[in-house]
Design a protein around this motif. Sequence first.
Motif, PDB file in Angstrom:
ATOM      1  N   ASP A 107       0.799  -1.144  -0.052  1.00 51.40           N
ATOM      2  CA  ASP A 107       0.104   0.099  -0.138  1.00 51.40           C
ATOM      3  C   ASP A 107       0.788   1.173  -0.028  1.00 51.40           C
ATOM      4  O   ASP A 107       1.845   1.412   0.738  1.00 51.40           O
ATOM      5  CB  ASP A 107      -0.875   0.118   1.282  1.00 51.40           C
ATOM      6  N   MET A 110       1.395   2.808   3.525  1.00 55.24           N
ATOM      7  CA  MET A 110       1.793   1.945   4.698  1.00 55.24           C
ATOM      8  C   MET A 110       3.371   2.045   4.833  1.00 55.24           C
ATOM      9  O   MET A 110       3.935   1.083   3.933  1.00 55.24           O
ATOM     10  CB  MET A 110       1.092   0.678   4.824  1.00 55.24           C
ATOM     11  N   THR A 135      -1.438  -4.566   1.592  1.00 59.44           N
ATOM     12  CA  THR A 135      -0.177  -4.268   2.292  1.00 59.44           C
ATOM     13  C   THR A 135       0.615  -5.637   2.546  1.00 59.44           C
ATOM     14  O   THR A 135      -0.310  -6.511   2.801  1.00 59.44           O
ATOM     15  CB  THR A 135      -0.245  -3.560   3.445  1.00 59.44           C
ATOM     16  N   ALA A 136       2.090  -5.617   2.733  1.00 53.89           N
ATOM     17  CA  ALA A 136       2.639  -6.923   2.632  1.00 53.89           C
ATOM     18  C   ALA A 136       2.145  -7.588   3.947  1.00 53.89           C
ATOM     19  O   ALA A 136       2.265  -8.820   4.199  1.00 53.89           O
ATOM     20  CB  ALA A 136       4.011  -6.540   2.550  1.00 53.89           C
ATOM     21  N   GLY A 241      11.408  -9.022   4.124  1.00 56.53           N
ATOM     22  CA  GLY A 241      10.546 -10.114   5.004  1.00 56.53           C
ATOM     23  C   GLY A 241      10.167  -9.226   6.256  1.00 56.53           C
ATOM     24  O   GLY A 241      10.403  -8.102   6.457  1.00 56.53           O
TER      25      GLY A 241
HETATM   26  C1  LIG Z   1       9.434   0.398   3.017  1.00 56.69           C
HETATM   27  S1  LIG Z   1       8.310  -0.904   3.362  1.00 56.69           S
HETATM   28  C2  LIG Z   1       6.926  -0.744   2.316  1.00 56.69           C
HETATM   29  C3  LIG Z   1       5.745  -1.582   2.753  1.00 56.69           C
HETATM   30  C4  LIG Z   1       4.502  -1.338   1.875  1.00 56.69           C
HETATM   31  N1  LIG Z   1       4.332   0.131   1.484  1.00 56.69           N
HETATM   32  C5  LIG Z   1       3.484  -2.186   2.108  1.00 56.69           C
HETATM   33  O1  LIG Z   1       2.491  -1.587   2.470  1.00 56.69           O
HETATM   34  O2  LIG Z   1       3.575  -3.483   2.093  1.00 56.69           O
HETATM   35  C6  LIG Z   1       9.163  -2.554   2.781  1.00 56.69           C
HETATM   36  C7  LIG Z   1       8.985  -3.417   3.970  1.00 56.69           C
HETATM   37  O3  LIG Z   1       7.860  -4.249   3.740  1.00 56.69           O
HETATM   38  C8  LIG Z   1       7.907  -5.393   3.905  1.00 56.69           C
HETATM   39  N2  LIG Z   1       7.649  -6.155   2.534  1.00 56.69           N
HETATM   40  C9  LIG Z   1       7.219  -5.652   1.391  1.00 56.69           C
HETATM   41  N3  LIG Z   1       6.892  -6.719   0.666  1.00 56.69           N
HETATM   42  C10 LIG Z   1       7.000  -7.699   1.307  1.00 56.69           C
HETATM   43  C11 LIG Z   1       6.866  -9.289   0.889  1.00 56.69           C
HETATM   44  N4  LIG Z   1       6.290  -9.580  -0.357  1.00 56.69           N
HETATM   45  N5  LIG Z   1       6.786  -9.984   1.881  1.00 56.69           N
HETATM   46  C12 LIG Z   1       7.344  -9.691   3.120  1.00 56.69           C
HETATM   47  N6  LIG Z   1       7.692  -8.668   3.347  1.00 56.69           N
HETATM   48  C13 LIG Z   1       7.503  -7.607   2.670  1.00 56.69           C
HETATM   49  C14 LIG Z   1       9.386  -5.888   4.370  1.00 56.69           C
HETATM   50  O4  LIG Z   1       9.344  -5.624   5.804  1.00 56.69           O
HETATM   51  C15 LIG Z   1      10.199  -4.604   3.814  1.00 56.69           C
HETATM   52  O5  LIG Z   1      11.394  -4.534   4.600  1.00 56.69           O
END
Ligand SMILES: C[S@@+](CC[C@H](N)C(=O)[O-])C[C@H]1O[C@@H](n2cnc3c(N)ncnc32)[C@H](O)[C@@H]1O
Length: 266
Positions: A107, A110, A135-136, A241
């Motif tokens: 998202d 998020m 969101t993840a 992760g």
């Molecule tokens: C900068 S944040 C962005 C989050 C993103 N905006 C969301 O809503 O998922 C990046 C973090 O999201 C998590 N993340 C994103 N994609 C993921 C996935 N496919 N599996 C597990 N964790 C994920 C990890 O913790 C990663 O370090």
Amino acid sequence: MNKLDALAALRGRFPVLEPGHVWLAGAGPGDPGLLTLDALAGLAQADVIVHDALVDQRVLALAGSQAELEYAGKRGGRPSAQQADISRRLVELARANRRVLRLKGGDPCMFGRGGEEAIALAEAGVPYRIIPGVTAGLAALSAASIPATIRGVNHAIIFATGHADPDFDWAALARTGQPIVIYMAMRNVEQIVEALARGGLAPGTPAAVIVAATMPEQRIVISRLDRLADEVRKIGFTLPGLIVVGEIVRVRDRLLRLLADAEAAR
Ligand SMILES: C[S@@+](CC[C@H](N)C(=O)[O-])C[C@H]1O[C@@H](n2cnc3c(N)ncnc32)[C@H](O)[C@@H]1O
């Protein structure tokens, strides 16, 4: 049938990405099946797509042939774009009358700095729209068969970032007794675990590490609070992760056991 006709068939009138407008859209966690139809409409119409590192290649492959792809990520061994530069670039592209899709993993708002980009666009008078994404944290829970909420187990769920400032009160989160999904936690896992334990979480509290949720490299490790740091060390840091701590993690076992019993009885 082309992509736009297919979208119109699914959605009726699909929204139009006008020249000079920016859509701040979520691309979901990886699997293109989790993309929203409006994000897909943006991919089909944009003439510039400014994307982050965590946007899956399978999603970018859905861009229209007219689209230029601009990388603005902060991972992957490439030089990091500064947030202010990205916001400036979005304004510049919109003022050049381009149809701009700003595509972020999960998202956009998020832990994704979509809010800051929206403020920059609003300050510059650029019309924009926010398109939410899966969101993840939620995608990872579903992928692991861990329900985000379940009656009798939790009344709330907490999404936190492991990049919080050093004074962040993890113990206060622990004291709520509610499950916590922690993004960007892998590198700081030891400190986070210690702080949660200081807040009263028992060493045996169920916990999970979920890596690359919904991607081909997906990995799910079920463990407990006091073993989380070791698990993360074994997995490494190359893929995105997150960690989950709390009683909801136990529900996965129950679900898998029920499935196995049903399979055996067939
Ligand atoms: C900068 S944040 C962005 C989050 C993103 N905006 C969301 O809503 O998922 C990046 C973090 O999201 C998590 N993340 C994103 N994609 C993921 C996935 N496919 N599996 C597990 N964790 C994920 C990890 O913790 C990663 O370090």
